[in-house]
Design an enzyme around this catalytic site. Structure first.
Site, PDB file in Angstrom:
ATOM      1  N   ASP A  11       0.865  -1.197   0.000  1.00  0.00           N
ATOM      2  CA  ASP A  11       0.000   0.000   0.000  1.00  0.00           C
ATOM      3  C   ASP A  11       0.896   1.240   0.000  1.00  0.00           C
ATOM      4  OD1 ASP A  11      -2.487   1.451   0.148  1.00  0.00           O
ATOM      5  OD2 ASP A  11      -2.035   1.888   2.236  1.00  0.00           O
ATOM      6  N   SER A  12       0.266   2.392  -0.204  1.00  0.00           N
ATOM      7  CA  SER A  12       1.010   3.655  -0.133  1.00  0.00           C
ATOM      8  C   SER A  12       1.317   4.015   1.317  1.00  0.00           C
ATOM      9  CB  SER A  12       0.164   4.770  -0.743  1.00  0.00           C
ATOM     10  OG  SER A  12      -1.050   4.881  -0.012  1.00  0.00           O
ATOM     11  N   TYR A  43      -1.011   8.429  -2.683  1.00  0.00           N
ATOM     12  CA  TYR A  43      -1.084   8.017  -4.091  1.00  0.00           C
ATOM     13  C   TYR A  43      -2.285   8.636  -4.796  1.00  0.00           C
ATOM     14  CZ  TYR A  43       2.533   4.344  -4.411  1.00  0.00           C
ATOM     15  OH  TYR A  43       3.716   3.654  -4.493  1.00  0.00           O
ATOM     16  N   GLY A  44      -3.330   8.889  -4.031  1.00  0.00           N
ATOM     17  CA  GLY A  44      -4.570   9.413  -4.630  1.00  0.00           C
ATOM     18  C   GLY A  44      -4.402  10.752  -5.321  1.00  0.00           C
ATOM     19  N   CYS A  74      -4.105  -1.865  -2.196  1.00  0.00           N
ATOM     20  CA  CYS A  74      -4.262  -0.438  -2.476  1.00  0.00           C
ATOM     21  C   CYS A  74      -5.080  -0.340  -3.760  1.00  0.00           C
ATOM     22  CB  CYS A  74      -2.880   0.184  -2.661  1.00  0.00           C
ATOM     23  SG  CYS A  74      -2.900   1.883  -3.254  1.00  0.00           S
ATOM     24  N   GLU A 153      -4.344   7.870   7.594  1.00  0.00           N
ATOM     25  CA  GLU A 153      -2.886   7.695   7.551  1.00  0.00           C
ATOM     26  C   GLU A 153      -2.232   8.252   8.816  1.00  0.00           C
ATOM     27  OE1 GLU A 153      -1.255   5.929   5.426  1.00  0.00           O
ATOM     28  OE2 GLU A 153       0.829   6.499   5.735  1.00  0.00           O
ATOM     29  N   CYS A 185     -11.064   2.409  -0.940  1.00  0.00           N
ATOM     30  CA  CYS A 185      -9.704   2.822  -0.553  1.00  0.00           C
ATOM     31  C   CYS A 185      -9.416   2.051   0.720  1.00  0.00           C
ATOM     32  CB  CYS A 185      -9.636   4.323  -0.298  1.00  0.00           C
ATOM     33  SG  CYS A 185      -8.090   4.815   0.500  1.00  0.00           S
ATOM     34  N   THR A 186      -8.275   1.395   0.776  1.00  0.00           N
ATOM     35  CA  THR A 186      -8.016   0.511   1.924  1.00  0.00           C
ATOM     36  C   THR A 186      -7.798   1.279   3.232  1.00  0.00           C
ATOM     37  OG1 THR A 186      -5.698   0.396   1.246  1.00  0.00           O
ATOM     38  CG2 THR A 186      -7.145  -1.425   0.569  1.00  0.00           C
ATOM     39  N   HIS A 187      -7.645   2.595   3.146  1.00  0.00           N
ATOM     40  CA  HIS A 187      -7.577   3.380   4.386  1.00  0.00           C
ATOM     41  C   HIS A 187      -8.948   3.466   5.072  1.00  0.00           C
ATOM     42  CE1 HIS A 187      -3.633   4.626   2.952  1.00  0.00           C
ATOM     43  NE2 HIS A 187      -3.417   5.240   4.098  1.00  0.00           N
TER      44      HIS A 187
HETATM   45  N1  DGL Z   1      -4.935   3.065   0.401  1.00  0.00           N
HETATM   46  C1  DGL Z   1      -4.867   3.420  -0.951  1.00  0.00           C
HETATM   47  C2  DGL Z   1      -6.037   2.999  -1.791  1.00  0.00           C
HETATM   48  O1  DGL Z   1      -6.653   1.997  -1.488  1.00  0.00           O
HETATM   49  C3  DGL Z   1      -4.247   4.743  -1.354  1.00  0.00           C
HETATM   50  C4  DGL Z   1      -4.409   5.948  -0.506  1.00  0.00           C
HETATM   51  C5  DGL Z   1      -3.508   7.088  -0.995  1.00  0.00           C
HETATM   52  O2  DGL Z   1      -2.292   6.954  -0.898  1.00  0.00           O
HETATM   53  O3  DGL Z   1      -4.040   8.115  -1.486  1.00  0.00           O
HETATM   54  O4  DGL Z   1      -6.326   3.577  -2.799  1.00  0.00           O
END
Ligand code: DGL
Length: 285
Positions: A11-12, A43-44, A74, A153, A185-187
């Protein structure tokens, strides 16, 4: 035969821990390894081209460390790189979008599905394309929610202010009549309690992490068994390992993580010091 390595998750940042947590529960016999490109977070807000290059460097790193399979935990990196990663990887690569889309298509009763994600995943249109390929009659309402990514995060996942932000993201989507919402989004599953409270009975919530285990089990990957549930999991991060560990312990105290530094050297990754706890055997020579 050489010993088989662990399943590597990417993941990021801290988001993929929601997938790791679920996989450890679903597949307790597997060993895991984690990679976080925290130095390039979020990453978004990056281009899909950049994200693809960065993820492919992690893929090479994982393969050289003997990973048996790679889970792109991610959504943004899945949108950017899944096809190319599958084409070049000698081990199975599993993304989060397809398993989540399949589950949502099964669960919806009225055919209206909401997808909350990062900006880059939203722009990629991967969720609407995947859902409509499964069933062209589905209606998809997609919405980027970047504020929730940065809060998670930083370990900021509980309290009224979190619920307020979740409500601002979710309500406009619920108002369109969706009966199913993908946490794309996994966050976001780090804020699952706030989502549960805001969504209530109005829609089913799909967490891609929960669906990945099914895809992994179906891939019949051979992994050397864990010695014990407390075996440390090495988390390689391109930012500060101390900070990564501090937030990870707050978000997922049950995961025994040891964070180690990774450095970008041009387009490649290098581990500046060998980890004493890194017991990852290589199966690729
Ligand atoms: N957790 C990531 C996802 O599922 C990326 C979040 C990010 O870095 O913006 O897209």
């Amino acid at each position: 035969m050489a010993p088989l390595g662990p399943i590597a998750l990417f993941d990021s940042g801290e988001g993929g821990l929601t997938v790791l947590r679920t996989l450890r529960q679903q597949l307790p016999q597997y060993r895991f390894l984690y990679g976080a490109d925290s130095g390039h977070f979020p990453y978004g807000e990056k281009s899909l081209d950049d994200v693809r290059q960065w993820f492919l460097a992690f893929l090479d790193f994982f393969v050289h460390r003997g990973a048996s399979a790679v889970v792109i935990a991610c959504n943004t990196a899945t949108a950017a790189a899944l096809d190319e990663a599958k084409a070049r990887s000698p081990v199975p690569v599993i993304g989060v979008v397809d398993p989540a889309a399949r589950r949502a298509a099964e669960v919806t009763k009225n055919g209206k599905i909401g997808v909350l994600s990062t900006e880059s995943t939203y722009r990629s249109r991967l969720y609407p394309r995947t859902l409509k390929a499964l069933n062209p009659a589905l209606m998809v309402v997609a919405k980027p929610c970047p504020i929730l990514v940065s809060m998670a995060e930083n370990g900021d996942t509980e309290g009224y202010h979190v619920e307020d932000k979740v409500r601002q993201c979710v309500e406009p989507v619920l108002e369109t009549g969706v009966d199913t919402i993908i946490l794309g989004c996994t966050h976001f599953p780090h804020m699952r309690q706030a989502f549960n409270r805001v969504v209530g009975q109005a829609a089913a919530i799909i967490d891609p992490g929960e669906e990945v285990g099914v895809a992994l089990a179906a891939a019949h990957i051979e992994v050397a068994p864990v010695q014990s549930a407390d075996d440390p999991i090495t988390a390689w991060t391109t930012a500060d390992p101390g900070r990564f560990t501090e937030i990870a312990r707050k978000l997922c105290p049950e995961i025994p993580l040891i964070a180690e530094p990774l450095m970008w050297q041009g387009p490649s990754l290098a581990a500046p010091r060998a980890s004493l706890l890194d017991n990852v055997p290589t199966n690729l020579g």
